[in-house]
Design an enzyme around this catalytic site. Sequence first.
Site, PDB file in Angstrom:
ATOM      1  N   ALA A  31       0.842  -1.205   0.000  1.00 25.80           N
ATOM      2  CA  ALA A  31       0.000   0.000   0.000  1.00 25.80           C
ATOM      3  C   ALA A  31       0.875   1.253   0.000  1.00 25.80           C
ATOM      4  CB  ALA A  31      -0.934  -0.012   1.208  1.00 25.80           C
ATOM      5  N   LYS A  50       8.911   0.251  10.000  1.00 26.13           N
ATOM      6  CA  LYS A  50       9.247   0.005  11.413  1.00 26.13           C
ATOM      7  C   LYS A  50      10.484  -0.885  11.558  1.00 26.13           C
ATOM      8  CE  LYS A  50       6.519  -1.657  15.357  1.00 26.13           C
ATOM      9  NZ  LYS A  50       5.148  -2.078  15.707  1.00 26.13           N
ATOM     10  N   SER A  57       3.849  -7.928   5.515  1.00 25.46           N
ATOM     11  CA  SER A  57       2.991  -8.997   4.972  1.00 25.46           C
ATOM     12  C   SER A  57       3.095  -9.040   3.452  1.00 25.46           C
ATOM     13  CB  SER A  57       1.539  -8.768   5.369  1.00 25.46           C
ATOM     14  OG  SER A  57       1.388  -8.904   6.746  1.00 25.46           O
ATOM     15  N   ALA A  61       3.341 -12.471   0.852  1.00 20.89           N
ATOM     16  CA  ALA A  61       2.154 -12.962   0.133  1.00 20.89           C
ATOM     17  C   ALA A  61       2.576 -13.985  -0.911  1.00 20.89           C
ATOM     18  CB  ALA A  61       1.427 -11.792  -0.512  1.00 20.89           C
ATOM     19  N   GLY A  64      -1.328 -14.623  -4.751  1.00 17.42           N
ATOM     20  CA  GLY A  64      -1.388 -13.697  -5.866  1.00 17.42           C
ATOM     21  C   GLY A  64      -2.364 -12.555  -5.659  1.00 17.42           C
ATOM     22  N   GLU A 145      -8.684 -19.703  -6.570  1.00 16.01           N
ATOM     23  CA  GLU A 145      -8.610 -19.842  -5.113  1.00 16.01           C
ATOM     24  C   GLU A 145     -10.015 -19.926  -4.542  1.00 16.01           C
ATOM     25  OE1 GLU A 145      -6.074 -16.727  -3.586  1.00 16.01           O
ATOM     26  OE2 GLU A 145      -4.287 -17.859  -4.150  1.00 16.01           O
ATOM     27  N   HIS A 372      -4.643 -14.334  10.179  1.00 13.66           N
ATOM     28  CA  HIS A 372      -4.073 -14.009   8.877  1.00 13.66           C
ATOM     29  C   HIS A 372      -4.367 -12.593   8.409  1.00 13.66           C
ATOM     30  CE1 HIS A 372      -2.467 -14.832   4.977  1.00 13.66           C
ATOM     31  NE2 HIS A 372      -3.617 -14.695   4.361  1.00 13.66           N
ATOM     32  N   SER A 412      -6.773  -8.629  -1.134  1.00 12.17           N
ATOM     33  CA  SER A 412      -6.107  -7.585  -0.347  1.00 12.17           C
ATOM     34  C   SER A 412      -4.946  -6.939  -1.087  1.00 12.17           C
ATOM     35  CB  SER A 412      -5.648  -8.122   1.004  1.00 12.17           C
ATOM     36  OG  SER A 412      -5.100  -9.385   0.856  1.00 12.17           O
TER      37      SER A 412
HETATM   38  C1  LIG Z   1       1.939 -15.032   4.648  1.00 15.37           C
HETATM   39  C2  LIG Z   1       0.910 -14.144   3.982  1.00 15.37           C
HETATM   40  C3  LIG Z   1       0.440 -14.481   2.720  1.00 15.37           C
HETATM   41  C4  LIG Z   1      -0.503 -13.660   2.076  1.00 15.37           C
HETATM   42  N1  LIG Z   1      -0.899 -13.967   0.814  1.00 15.37           N
HETATM   43  C5  LIG Z   1      -1.723 -13.100   0.161  1.00 15.37           C
HETATM   44  C6  LIG Z   1      -2.051 -13.301  -1.216  1.00 15.37           C
HETATM   45  O1  LIG Z   1      -1.582 -14.243  -1.846  1.00 15.37           O
HETATM   46  N2  LIG Z   1      -2.887 -12.408  -1.798  1.00 15.37           N
HETATM   47  C7  LIG Z   1      -3.421 -11.334  -1.141  1.00 15.37           C
HETATM   48  O2  LIG Z   1      -4.171 -10.561  -1.728  1.00 15.37           O
HETATM   49  N3  LIG Z   1      -3.103 -11.122   0.148  1.00 15.37           N
HETATM   50  C8  LIG Z   1      -2.263 -11.957   0.806  1.00 15.37           C
HETATM   51  N4  LIG Z   1      -1.942 -11.704   2.110  1.00 15.37           N
HETATM   52  C9  LIG Z   1      -2.412 -10.478   2.732  1.00 15.37           C
HETATM   53  C10 LIG Z   1      -1.612  -9.307   2.169  1.00 15.37           C
HETATM   54  O3  LIG Z   1      -0.284  -9.722   1.977  1.00 15.37           O
HETATM   55  C11 LIG Z   1      -1.634  -8.121   3.123  1.00 15.37           C
HETATM   56  O4  LIG Z   1      -2.938  -7.816   3.500  1.00 15.37           O
HETATM   57  C12 LIG Z   1      -1.033  -6.895   2.437  1.00 15.37           C
HETATM   58  O5  LIG Z   1       0.217  -7.218   1.900  1.00 15.37           O
HETATM   59  C13 LIG Z   1      -0.912  -5.759   3.425  1.00 15.37           C
HETATM   60  O6  LIG Z   1      -0.140  -4.754   2.820  1.00 15.37           O
HETATM   61  P1  LIG Z   1       0.089  -3.391   3.588  1.00 15.37           P
HETATM   62  O7  LIG Z   1       0.918  -2.559   2.690  1.00 15.37           O
HETATM   63  O8  LIG Z   1      -1.201  -2.877   4.058  1.00 15.37           O
HETATM   64  O9  LIG Z   1       0.903  -3.825   4.900  1.00 15.37           O
HETATM   65  P2  LIG Z   1       2.291  -4.574   5.054  1.00 15.37           P
HETATM   66  O10 LIG Z   1       2.757  -5.168   3.793  1.00 15.37           O
HETATM   67  O11 LIG Z   1       2.181  -5.490   6.221  1.00 15.37           O
HETATM   68  O12 LIG Z   1       3.286  -3.401   5.409  1.00 15.37           O
HETATM   69  C14 LIG Z   1       3.168  -2.709   6.624  1.00 15.37           C
HETATM   70  C15 LIG Z   1       4.289  -1.702   6.716  1.00 15.37           C
HETATM   71  O13 LIG Z   1       4.012  -0.808   7.794  1.00 15.37           O
HETATM   72  C16 LIG Z   1       5.165  -0.662   8.601  1.00 15.37           C
HETATM   73  N5  LIG Z   1       4.753  -0.271   9.956  1.00 15.37           N
HETATM   74  C17 LIG Z   1       3.923  -0.908  10.818  1.00 15.37           C
HETATM   75  N6  LIG Z   1       3.801  -0.183  11.942  1.00 15.37           N
HETATM   76  C18 LIG Z   1       4.581   0.919  11.791  1.00 15.37           C
HETATM   77  C19 LIG Z   1       4.901   2.018  12.612  1.00 15.37           C
HETATM   78  N7  LIG Z   1       4.394   2.162  13.852  1.00 15.37           N
HETATM   79  N8  LIG Z   1       5.757   2.955  12.133  1.00 15.37           N
HETATM   80  C20 LIG Z   1       6.329   2.826  10.903  1.00 15.37           C
HETATM   81  N9  LIG Z   1       6.043   1.796  10.072  1.00 15.37           N
HETATM   82  C21 LIG Z   1       5.185   0.858  10.521  1.00 15.37           C
HETATM   83  C22 LIG Z   1       5.857  -2.004   8.506  1.00 15.37           C
HETATM   84  O14 LIG Z   1       7.208  -1.900   8.889  1.00 15.37           O
HETATM   85  C23 LIG Z   1       5.661  -2.300   7.025  1.00 15.37           C
HETATM   86  O15 LIG Z   1       6.622  -1.622   6.272  1.00 15.37           O
HETATM   87  C24 LIG Z   1      -0.997 -12.516   2.755  1.00 15.37           C
HETATM   88  C25 LIG Z   1      -0.530 -12.199   4.024  1.00 15.37           C
HETATM   89  C26 LIG Z   1       0.419 -12.990   4.631  1.00 15.37           C
HETATM   90  C27 LIG Z   1       0.922 -12.599   6.001  1.00 15.37           C
END
Ligand SMILES: Cc1cc2nc3c(=O)[nH]c(=O)nc-3n(C[C@H](O)[C@H](O)[C@H](O)COP(=O)(O)OP(=O)(O)OC[C@H]3O[C@@H](n4cnc5c(N)ncnc54)[C@H](O)[C@@H]3O)c2cc1C
Length: 638
Positions: A31, A50, A57, A61, A64, A145, A372, A412
């Site tokens: 994101a 952080k 996460s 992933a 896909g 899926e 998850h 997601s």
């Molecule tokens: C093992 C696994 C497999 C998955 N497989 C899939 C899939 O195949 N398809 C799908 O659609 N979804 C999948 N998901 C879900 C999806 O990966 C996540 O929902 C999505 O990647 C979240 O992205 P994000 O950018 O919101 O957060 P994240 O990718 O988790 O990134 C969060 C970021 O915020 C930072 N952060 C957190 N707190 C702070 C703070 N206080 N100060 C500064 N930085 C901070 C972290 O360091 C990190 O850089 C999977 C999740 C997991 C765990």
Amino acid sequence: MSAALTAESLGLDSPAAMVQTDVLIIGAGLAGLSTALALPKSLNITILSKAALEICSSHYAQGGIAASLDKEDSVADHITDTLIAGAGLCNANNTSSILSAGQQAVQWLCEQGVPFTQIPQEDNTKPFTELQTELQTADLHLTKEGGHGCRRVAHADDATGRHIMEALTIKAKNAANITILPYHEALSLLTDSANTNKQCQGAQVFDHNNQRQLTFYSRAVVLASGGMGQLFKRASAPNVCVGDGVMMAWQAGCRLANLEFIQFHPTGLAVADSSFLISEALRGEGGHLTCPQTGARFMLEIDERAELAPRDIVARAIAEQISNNGLGYVHLDVSHLPDQFLREHFPQIYQTLFNLGIDMTREPIPVAPTAHYSCGGVVTDANGVTDVAGLYAAGEVAYTGLHGANRLASNSLLECVVVGRNIAADLPRYLEALENLNHVTSYDHSDLLATAIWTAPTLKDIQAIKLPCSPTILFNLSHCDDTDIVTHDYAGKIVTELKVLMTAHMGITRSAGQLAQALLQIENWQQQLRCPKSHSTTISSKSDKTTLASLRYFQLARQLQLATLVIQSAYQRYESRGGHYRQDYPHLASTPRTSVIAPLSKLREADKTGSREGGIDWLLQPIIDDTEARVVNTVANI
Ligand SMILES: Cc1cc2nc3c(=O)[nH]c(=O)nc-3n(C[C@H](O)[C@H](O)[C@H](O)COP(=O)(O)OP(=O)(O)OC[C@H]3O[C@@H](n4cnc5c(N)ncnc54)[C@H](O)[C@@H]3O)c2cc1C
């Protein structure tokens, strides 16, 4: 402000530095990076992470990213499948808006250089690099899926997240207007208290590299800090995912929605404390869930979609099997699928298991459900707009209503890219309007204008979560002296016990008794954290050792509070729906309602006007006044 930023040019070398940037993005997952790369290059962007960049996460992933890409598929079908999985709680408008942008989002990822797996080409004579630059969504190999009516998931082998993040990270590091700061933890958001509209203007940040607190000032902030899976014992998300963004936004004036909808993935690897996930795509390709003792497929009797039923149904069925068999796992069997196909399509899973002594082409894989995904979060619209002017949120930290009561697999990653790009399109408009606003001197006038340039999301059919007050004053950094912090090393122990408690009492099935006991246990821990002495100190004014200890306490207090909000939301949903299953309320309520927690500031206002009893602080424990639960058991049975 388009000059390249380095840590030095940001002034991070000097003590107690203040840093100025146009846009502050909290989180370097999909994101955060999608937003940063899609914003105009004229803006100066700082991204905080952080921990190390790959600890998120997004990087982990596997399966896909879902989008309607096949010529036999349609956006309408994708929407239908998403609404069915969401069990009546999806926001139809936002769902439609986000999924309609799916094809463009995947195409954008192709253009960023993501090496998605392609349909085998007849023309193998083209060099690899040429194939990559020509990559179009029509060329992509799609998997199927659970909950999807057809093949709809674009992937890069079985490590989609890693490939996407590697491509985007290279782009972000090469962008002259983007600075990425790993090991910088946001603690709280800055809002303009002189202005009733309370525009978000940056964040207080802890720099772990130099162990000091920094103040980042920005014209807009994007929260992209991920989910809260690490509140639970068995969790697929990395340890940075403890819901910091949700708590910062709540404190800054945002509503939170549907926190009780924690999705449990049916098939985490059940070997010791492993957090490794066995992708849903294995079931999509024909994997069977079987009883370890008899080898029988148990999903056939539970749902006509068998192993491809939505996640909540599969996870509950596995949990029930485990509770009956006492083994702690069931089997996922793919050994009937061709060896070569498994090795080629699931190289990462194959190798990880092989290293653990499991050859999945010949023997079944032990699996169990794992926490998850957080379907709820900070209330936003499809453009990432929150309740606080200048504060956007995207990805797992946010609640757009796309996932409803249960997220459809692979939606997601799509949401991260679509909403991130939507924010990038909307944010310049906000900055321009803000610039015009700054020429207006009267505050009253500026408040009016601010309202006009920032429209908070609207929610229909809500249920307000009540947070009864407790007079207990809990841990507050400014009220602790060094002795309290250093000698009472509760933090690590309590965090571990909190995870066990959440898994046992706020897991796949819940009941009023379990939830109330969990609240009481959390209240006990909060009492233990109480710091009676009053010394005026801040995190950065202490010794290094004390500073880190203070930070751990701060993090713990915040996690306990968040756990309370999650449990309260589950406690006050008197039905079973999607990922929320209540043993004592096994049926659907007639009207689906989104549970909403008012911003902390609103609760404080209510205290001032006397409409609530007691006082409330953001580190106070608001506990259900459940005398029955207190009589039954004063210490939670974990
Ligand atoms: C093992 C696994 C497999 C998955 N497989 C899939 C899939 O195949 N398809 C799908 O659609 N979804 C999948 N998901 C879900 C999806 O990966 C996540 O929902 C999505 O990647 C979240 O992205 P994000 O950018 O919101 O957060 P994240 O990718 O988790 O990134 C969060 C970021 O915020 C930072 N952060 C957190 N707190 C702070 C703070 N206080 N100060 C500064 N930085 C901070 C972290 O360091 C990190 O850089 C999977 C999740 C997991 C765990």
